[in-house]
Scaffold this active site. Sequence first.
Site, PDB file in Angstrom:
ATOM      1  N   ARG A  46      -0.074   6.526  -6.673  1.00 51.33           N
ATOM      2  CA  ARG A  46      -1.389   7.152  -6.931  1.00 51.33           C
ATOM      3  C   ARG A  46      -1.319   8.657  -6.725  1.00 51.33           C
ATOM      4  NH1 ARG A  46      -4.575   4.434  -2.602  1.00 51.33           N
ATOM      5  NH2 ARG A  46      -6.197   5.887  -3.207  1.00 51.33           N
ATOM      6  N   SER A  79      -6.765   0.502   0.504  1.00 50.59           N
ATOM      7  CA  SER A  79      -5.589   1.115   1.129  1.00 50.59           C
ATOM      8  C   SER A  79      -5.801   1.277   2.635  1.00 50.59           C
ATOM      9  CB  SER A  79      -5.342   2.478   0.465  1.00 50.59           C
ATOM     10  OG  SER A  79      -4.452   3.258   1.208  1.00 50.59           O
ATOM     11  N   ASP A 122       0.830  -1.205   0.000  1.00 52.27           N
ATOM     12  CA  ASP A 122       0.000   0.000   0.000  1.00 52.27           C
ATOM     13  C   ASP A 122       0.863   1.253   0.000  1.00 52.27           C
ATOM     14  OD1 ASP A 122      -2.398   1.680   0.365  1.00 52.27           O
ATOM     15  OD2 ASP A 122      -1.398   2.106   2.257  1.00 52.27           O
TER      16      ASP A 122
HETATM   17  N1  URA Z   1      -5.806   7.289   3.256  1.00 52.35           N
HETATM   18  C1  URA Z   1      -5.183   6.126   2.971  1.00 52.35           C
HETATM   19  O1  URA Z   1      -4.566   5.510   3.812  1.00 52.35           O
HETATM   20  N2  URA Z   1      -5.288   5.664   1.709  1.00 52.35           N
HETATM   21  C2  URA Z   1      -5.970   6.293   0.740  1.00 52.35           C
HETATM   22  O2  URA Z   1      -6.033   5.800  -0.359  1.00 52.35           O
HETATM   23  C3  URA Z   1      -6.598   7.509   1.058  1.00 52.35           C
HETATM   24  C4  URA Z   1      -6.502   7.985   2.333  1.00 52.35           C
END
Ligand code: URA
Length: 431
Positions: free
Chosen positions: A173, A188, A166
Amino acid sequence: MAVEAFDVVDLIRTKRDRGVLSTPQINWLIDAYTRGYVADEQMAAMTMAIYLNGMQRAEIRDLTLAMIASGETLSFAGLGKPTTDKHSTGGVGDKITLPLAPLVASFGVAVPQLSGRGLGHTGGTLDKLESIPGWRAALSNDEFYAQLRSVGAVVCAAGSGLAPADGKLYALRDITGTVEAIPLIASSIMSKKIAEGTSALVLDVKFGSGAFMQDPARSRELAETMVQLGTDAGVRTVALLTNMNVPLGLAIGNANEVRESVEVLAGGGPADVVALTVALAREMLALAGRPDVDVEAALTNGQAMDTWRKMISAQGGDPDAALPTARERHVVTADRDGVLVAQQALPFGIAAWRLGAGRARKQDPVQHGAGIDLHAKPGDTVRAGQPLFTMHTDDGARFERALTALEGSYRIGNAGEAIENGGPLIAARIE
Ligand code: URA
């Protein structure tokens, strides 16, 4: 060289053409990306295809599980008390974790809060707590478990071992315009929360001008997706959909948000901060098997404050130390008599950030004394010349840019005019 199970270009084409990825394909994709076999540009194409075409529920579940499998998982099985956690999607003046964690822990429930630092206009819980002299965010695993046992509440930095896929995907991203995809946000957030090993989770999913998902319908969809993911993974999960059109409370910054949190723990504080703290605490305690306790009394009788003091001291902080203040201040006053009818969260968040309360780049420091103190909230009657808010910074040159961000963001109207706050604080509960 081992033969790879799939061809990433085939997988990208499948998603581009609105197809569905299988469990083995998603497992391979996340594993191959984490070990560097799938390149960033290929994953960027994949995330854009997901952004544009979405994912089915089973794909989102597979993506979440694959990201959990990319790293370590924690377990609180040996703790001897129930665990319950909270996650907020972030907002302006959102300091709720600070009073909430000790409040819930004061009932004998463990609250492991692995938190982050702020980037952009929403502040980070660790940045706020770091304004307390001596307090440190980094704990070893042994310190973390010991504090959960002795105090019950821990707010500390998440290590990089939880869901590392992640971390890599989120950074990608961030620079490819694909943050705002519900399947990607839900997987995520939930991969980190499930890997963290809590048995219950309450989500504070925000909508409105200061939230990162502004549209109420989309934030509801995000909340439903996350509740489903948690429930499927065996984590008892509830979400509250809450209004972030107006800043939460009267303090936006770091040290001033700690001050306001301590007021709440002392039985005072702004009504909206108290209401949200109490609502989230009730949900967390109910999920942990303590539905009947008197949450409000714990704020007024010193019970939650005792746990706060222990929580801060256990991490090296001095709960009695004076909090930092900024060198410069600028007061903005009302230009007429009337009623404050608008106070938009996003511009106030941006202004506090420009004053130095937040950071533009990960490596930047924050000014702990910087931020904004509000002296009136929407619906309040004001008189010409009365202070509306005070801006604080160490660097007076920042006032002008903060004032630019605030242009048109607050308005004094006439008695009886509609208040532009977007409705109730807690709009819905999803389980
Ligand atoms: N917080 C996160 O941990 N991931 C995301 O994609 C958006 C906010």
